[in-house]
Design a protein around this motif. Structure first.
Motif, PDB file in Angstrom:
ATOM      1  N   GLY A  18     -21.938   5.276  -8.027  1.00  0.00           N
ATOM      2  CA  GLY A  18     -22.143   6.479  -7.202  1.00  0.00           C
ATOM      3  C   GLY A  18     -23.316   7.302  -7.713  1.00  0.00           C
ATOM      4  O   GLY A  18     -24.170   7.761  -6.946  1.00  0.00           O
ATOM      5  N   ALA A  22     -27.196   7.926  -6.168  1.00  0.00           N
ATOM      6  CA  ALA A  22     -27.710   9.280  -5.933  1.00  0.00           C
ATOM      7  C   ALA A  22     -29.051   9.472  -6.640  1.00  0.00           C
ATOM      8  O   ALA A  22     -29.999  10.004  -6.067  1.00  0.00           O
ATOM      9  N   SER A  77     -23.776  13.255  -5.290  1.00  0.00           N
ATOM     10  CA  SER A  77     -22.585  12.405  -5.217  1.00  0.00           C
ATOM     11  C   SER A  77     -21.268  13.205  -5.189  1.00  0.00           C
ATOM     12  O   SER A  77     -20.261  12.725  -4.676  1.00  0.00           O
ATOM     13  N   THR A  98     -25.905  11.588  -0.334  1.00  0.00           N
ATOM     14  CA  THR A  98     -25.524  10.586  -1.350  1.00  0.00           C
ATOM     15  C   THR A  98     -24.091  10.837  -1.856  1.00  0.00           C
ATOM     16  O   THR A  98     -23.748  10.446  -2.967  1.00  0.00           O
ATOM     17  N   CYS A 100     -20.643  10.240  -2.917  1.00  0.00           N
ATOM     18  CA  CYS A 100     -20.035   8.973  -3.337  1.00  0.00           C
ATOM     19  C   CYS A 100     -18.919   8.576  -2.359  1.00  0.00           C
ATOM     20  O   CYS A 100     -18.143   9.439  -1.927  1.00  0.00           O
TER      21      CYS A 100
END
Ligand code: SF4
Length: 284
Positions: A18, A22, A77, A98, A100
Motif C-alpha cells: 500500500g 502511494a 494510503s 492512493t 490502500c
C-alpha cells in the motif's frame, strides 16, 4: 564485547504494498506534472526521509483542499473522508487516489452499515488520519475506542458494526471487540487489520524471541512502527531501540550484544534499512 555480532533481519519488514504504491505514484506524479502544481493531503507517509525527497521533487503538502484553488491532489494510503472527494469535485481539483485497498474496504463497510442504520464503532486511535478518514464515511458519527476505558458504560444499541484500524494488534482487537459486541443486539464485527501489519508484527515478535537486542526502524510518528516497538519491548524491554535512520544508533554501545534483530515499519524505505545494516556490520 561479543566476539561476533550476528545480525538477523525480520522475515517481513519495511514497505508494504500500500505504501509502496502511494510513494511510487507520488514520484510519478511529480515527474509528469509539467506546469501543474502537485500536492499531497498530509504527508504521503510517516517517514521524514521519503517526505524530504518528495519535497525536493516538487510535491507540496497541504492540510486541506481549502488551502488551494487548482492543481492535483494525491490522497495518501491512509485515505480520507467522503467530504474531501465532494469538496475536490466542487472545486474541480484532480485527485490521484492512493487509498490502500485495505482501508478502502473499511470505508465501504462503514458507509454500507451506516446507511443500514447501524451504530459504527471504530477500534483505533482517534487522532490517526486513517481513523479520521474512516469516520468520515459515517458522517463523523462513529464511536472511536482506543482502550478499555473509552468504552461507554451502560450504553446499548439495536445494531452495531465494529471495524478496526488496519495497524491494530490482533490481540487488542479481540480484547476490545469482545467487550464491545455486548453493546449491541445485532452485531456485525469485521477484522479489518491488514495482512502486511500482521506479518510484520508476527515476524518482529518471532525475531525478538531469538536475539538479545532489537532495532526497530521507522518514523517516530508512524503508528505501525510504534506497534512493532511495543511488541519487541514486551520481550526485550531494555534492549529495543526505535530509530528513524542509522544516525539514531550513534553513541549507542551495541558491541556487547551477540545477536541483534532488525525490523522496520511498513513506511520505512529499503535504503534506510540498508544504511542501518551497514552501520551494524561495523560491530561484526
Ligand atoms: S499497512 Fe496495510 S493498510 Fe496500511 S498501507 Fe500498508 S498494506 Fe495498506
Amino acid at each position: 564485547m561479543a566476539e561476533v555480532m550476528i545480525i538477523k533481519i525480520a522475515e517481513s519488514s519495511g514497505f508494504c504494498f500500500g505504501v509502496e504504491k502511494a510513494v511510487s505514484k507520488a514520484f510519478e506524479a511529480t515527474e509528469e506534472k509539467a506546469n501543474k502544481s502537485i500536492y499531497s493531503l498530509g504527508p504521503i507517509i510517516h517517514n521524514n526521509q521519503v517526505i524530504d525527497r518528495l519535497k525536493d521533487s516538487g510535491l507540496d503538502v497541504i492540510e486541506s483542499i481549502k488551502d488551494i484553488d487548482e492543481g492535483t491532489v494525491i490522497i495518501r494510503s491512509h485515505g480520507v473522508g467522503k467530504s474531501v472527494y465532494e469538496e475536490a469535485n466542487i472545486k474541480q481539483i484532480d485527485l490521484i487516489d492512493t487509498t490502500c485497498p485495505f482501508v478502502k474496504r473499511i470505508q465501504n463497510i462503514v458507509k454500507d452499515y451506516h446507511q443500514k442504520g447501524y451504530q459504527i464503532v471504530i477500534i483505533g486511535n482517534p487522532k490517526h488520519p486513517e481513523v479520521k478518514g474512516i469516520n468520515g464515511w459515517c458522517q463523523g458519527q462513529g464511536i472511536i475506542i482506543q482502550d478499555i476505558e473509552d468504552i461507554p458504560e451502560d450504553q446499548t444499541f439495536e445494531n452495531i458494526c465494529i471495524v478496526v484500524q488496519t495497524t491494530m494488534p490482533l490481540k487488542k482487537f479481540h480484547e476490545l471487540s469482545g467487550i464491545l459486541e455486548k453493546m449491541g443486539k445485532h452485531v456485525k464485527k469485521f477484522d479489518t487489520t491488514c495482512f502486511a501489519t500482521k506479518e510484520r508484527q508476527e515476524a518482529a515478535l518471532d525475531l525478538a524471541g531469538q536475539v538479545d537486542a532489537m532495532i526497530v526502524i521507522g518514523g517516530f510518528n508512524s503508528s505501525n512502527t510504534q506497534k512493532l516497538v511495543n511488541i519487541c519491548k514486551e520481550l526485550l524491554p531494555d534492549s529495543t531501540y526505535h530509530i528513524e535512520t542509522a544516525e539514531g544508533l550513534s553513541g549507542k554501545d551495541l558491541s556487547h550484544f551477540e545477536r541483534v534483530g532488525v525490523t522496520a515499519g511498513a513506511s520505512t524505505p529499503d535504503w534506510v534499512i540498508k544504511d542501518v545494516i551497514r552501520y551494524l556490520n561495523k560491530f561484526k
